[in-house]
Design a protein around this motif. Sequence first.
Motif, short mmCIF file in Angstrom:
data_model
loop_
_atom_site.label_atom_id
_atom_site.label_comp_id
_atom_site.label_asym_id
_atom_site.label_seq_id
_atom_site.Cartn_x
_atom_site.Cartn_y
_atom_site.Cartn_z
N GLN A 264 0.79 -1.06 -0.06
CA GLN A 264 -0.02 -0.12 -0.12
C GLN A 264 0.94 1.16 0.06
OE1 GLN A 264 -2.92 -0.02 3.13
NE2 GLN A 264 -4.04 -2.00 2.27
N ARG B 157 1.48 -12.56 7.37
CA ARG B 157 1.62 -11.63 8.41
C ARG B 157 2.85 -11.26 8.78
NH1 ARG B 157 -2.47 -11.67 12.57
NH2 ARG B 157 -4.49 -11.92 11.50
N VAL C 102 3.85 -8.26 6.23
CA VAL C 102 3.25 -7.16 6.76
C VAL C 102 4.04 -6.49 7.84
CG1 VAL C 102 1.00 -6.40 7.60
CG2 VAL C 102 1.05 -7.82 5.68
N ALA D 20 1.10 -2.63 5.22
CA ALA D 20 -0.17 -3.35 4.75
C ALA D 20 0.15 -3.45 3.28
CB ALA D 20 -1.22 -2.30 4.93
N ASN E 282 -3.60 -8.12 6.81
CA ASN E 282 -3.24 -6.86 7.13
C ASN E 282 -3.36 -6.27 8.51
OD1 ASN E 282 -2.09 -5.94 4.73
ND2 ASN E 282 -4.00 -5.37 3.73
N ALA F 226 -0.25 -5.35 10.54
CA ALA F 226 0.60 -4.32 9.92
C ALA F 226 1.00 -3.38 11.20
CB ALA F 226 -0.01 -3.57 8.70
#
Length: 86
Positions: A5, A42, A45, A50, A70, A73
């Motif tokens: 992201q 995970r 992340v 994310a 996410n 995160a």
Amino acid sequence: VAQLQTPVAESVQFIADGLLWTCAGDSCTARGEASGAMIGCRQLVTRVGALRSYGSETSPYNEARLATCNEAAPTTQAANTANTAN
């Protein structure tokens, strides 16, 4: 393969779920075959923040599974600190 992201500030390499991951910009790739297990997502992340997408071309995570991943995160400030520390 994972799409972030938020792009990483610098290229990073690390081990997650037993695979060597390389992240640059808004993309991360793993050397080897990812298991597709939630633990691997995970772990990724927690290192880079994310994700927009995760998984192989033939087995991508759906929106619900990606949202669950996410949840691991870190906050934006913690993620930025971790990214610059490596």
